[in-house]
Design an enzyme around this catalytic site. Structure first.
Site, PDB file in Angstrom:
ATOM      1  N   ASP A   1       0.816  -1.216   0.000  1.00  0.00           N
ATOM      2  CA  ASP A   1       0.000   0.000   0.000  1.00  0.00           C
ATOM      3  C   ASP A   1       0.852   1.270   0.000  1.00  0.00           C
ATOM      4  O   ASP A   1       2.021   1.259   0.382  1.00  0.00           O
ATOM      5  CB  ASP A   1      -0.892   0.040   1.237  1.00  0.00           C
ATOM      6  CG  ASP A   1      -2.030  -0.960   1.187  1.00  0.00           C
ATOM      7  OD1 ASP A   1      -2.025  -1.814   0.284  1.00  0.00           O
ATOM      8  OD2 ASP A   1      -2.911  -0.891   2.062  1.00  0.00           O
TER       9      ASP A   1
ATOM     10  N   HIS B   1       3.666  -2.311   2.982  1.00  0.00           N
ATOM     11  CA  HIS B   1       3.673  -0.971   2.393  1.00  0.00           C
ATOM     12  C   HIS B   1       4.951  -0.747   1.603  1.00  0.00           C
ATOM     13  O   HIS B   1       6.023  -1.201   2.009  1.00  0.00           O
ATOM     14  CB  HIS B   1       3.551   0.099   3.479  1.00  0.00           C
ATOM     15  CG  HIS B   1       2.293  -0.008   4.285  1.00  0.00           C
ATOM     16  ND1 HIS B   1       2.132  -0.942   5.293  1.00  0.00           N
ATOM     17  CD2 HIS B   1       1.128   0.685   4.219  1.00  0.00           C
ATOM     18  CE1 HIS B   1       0.924  -0.819   5.817  1.00  0.00           C
ATOM     19  NE2 HIS B   1       0.297   0.156   5.187  1.00  0.00           N
TER      20      HIS B   1
END
Length: 300
Positions: A122, A267
Site C-alpha cells: 500500500d 507498504h
C-alpha cells in the site's frame, strides 16, 4: 485466464479502521490504528464470500501454518507468461469495469484450492522502495497487488506501467490517504475517482480493486467503489511494517500469519520501507519453498 489467477470470494466481518498507516503524519493516526487493530483482528475470522445473502461464509483457519525453510532461487518468468488477461496490452482508454454489487464488508481472504497467498503493498509507488520490491517479485516469478495513492501515482506513472508489465494488479488506495468515514460523499468520490483516472491514464485499465485507508470502510465508500467498478479488499495478516519494526519482525509476522488464502498487508511508501524490502527477500523464497503459490485474485 492463466492457471494461477484465483478468485477472491466472500467478505469478512465488519470493516473497521486498522493499522496500516505506513508512517504518514495524519492527525490522530496512531490512536485510530491502535483502536482499529482490535476490530481488524476480529474481522479476519471470516473467509471471503459474497454478502451473507449471496453465499455462505466459512470460518477462516484459526492458526495458519507458519512458513519456514531456506531461500530458494526461481527462474523469472517472462511478462507474457503470467500477465493478467485484462493487462496483456494497453487497451483503448475510457473502458471502465462492469459495476460489481455493493458489498457490506471487504474481502479478507482468497478462496482458492491449495496453498495460495496474496501479497499486497500500500501507499506507493515510491521510487525509493517500489523498484526493489518489483525486482524481488520478478526474481521469484511471483505477482502481487499494489494499492496506490493517487498523489504518489501521478508523479510515478512509469512504475505503474512496470507493475502492469510484470503482471501485478494495481488497486485504488485513495488520493491522499484520508480517513474516509470522516469525509462527505463528494470528497470520497473525488479521492477514489481521481486515483482511478491516474491509473487508467497510465496503463489504460482502471483499477478493479480498492482498499480504504486505515481499513476504515463505510457505506458510502462501498457504494462509490462499486459505482467506479471496484471490489473492496482488506487483509488477513498485517505485517505492521508501517511501525518500522525492522525486517526481522516483519518476517516473523509473515511466517506466523502464513496460511492458505491469506492476504498479507505491507507498504512500499509512507515512511522508511527499507525493512519491508529486506523482509520480502527473506520470506518470499521461504513461502515458495513451503509450497505456497503467491498469486493475485482473478479480476471481477
Amino acid at each position: 485466464m492463466k492457471e494461477d489467477q484465483q478468485s477472491i470470494s466472500g467478505e469478512g466481518a465488519g470493516g473497521g479502521a486498522h493499522g496500516e498507516a505506513g508512517g504518514r503524519s495524519f492527525l490522530g493516526r496512531r490512536g485510530v490504528l491502535r483502536l482499529a487493530a482490535c476490530v481488524g483482528a476480529a474481522a479476519t475470522v471470516h473467509v471471503l464470500t459474497a454478502d451473507p445473502g449471496d453465499a455462505p461464509v466459512s470460518p477462516a483457519p484459526a492458526e495458519p501454518p507458519p512458513a519456514a525453510g531456506p531461500p530458494r532461487a526461481a527462474a523469472p518468468l517472462k511478462p507474457s507468461a503470467y500477465r493478467l488477461r485484462p493487462m496483456t496490452a494497453y487497451a483503448a482508454p475510457g473502458t471502465r469495469p462492469a459495476r460489481p454489487p455493493v458489498r457490506r464488508r471487504p474481502f479478507l481472504r482468497m478462496d482458492a484450492p491449495g496453498r495460495t497467498m496474496v501479497l499486497t503493498f500500500d501507499d506507493g509507488p515510491d521510487p525509493r522502495y517500489t523498484p526493489a520490491i518489483l525486482r524481488t517479485l520478478r526474481r521469484h516469478g511471483t505477482r502481487a497487488m499494489f494499492f496506490v495513492c493517487g498523489e504518489m501515482a501521478v508523479d510515478h506513472q512509469d512504475l505503474l506501467r512496470e507493475m502492469v508489465d510484470d503482471g501485478h494488479v494495481i488497486g485504488n488506495h485513495s488520493w491522499s490517504h484520508p480517513l474516509m468515514p470522516k469525509l462527505p460523499r463528494s470528497r470520497i468520490r473525488s479521492q477514489m475517482a481521481r486515483t482511478s483516472d491516474v491509473v487508467e491514464k497510465a496503463v489504460r485499465e482502471a483499477p478493479r480493486w480498492y482498499r480504504a485507508p486505515y481499513g476504515a470502510w463505510n457505506r458510502a465508500s462501498f457504494e462509490i467503489g462499486a459505482d467506479l467498478g471496484m471490489e473492496p479488499l482488506g487483509w488477513t495478516t498485517d505485517t505492521l511494517d508501517w511501525t518500522e519494526p525492522g525486517s526481522e519482525a516483519i518476517v516473523r509476522r509473515v511466517r506466523a500469519g502464513a496460511g492458505p488464502g491469506v492476504v498479507v498487508l505491507s507498504h512500499d511508501a509512507g515512511g522508511d520501507r527499507s525493512g519491508t524490502v529486506r523482509a520480502l527477500r527473506t520470506y518470499l523464497p521461504e513461502l515458495l519453498d513451503q509450497g505456497y503459490r503467491i498469486t493475485v485474485p482473478q479480476d471481477a
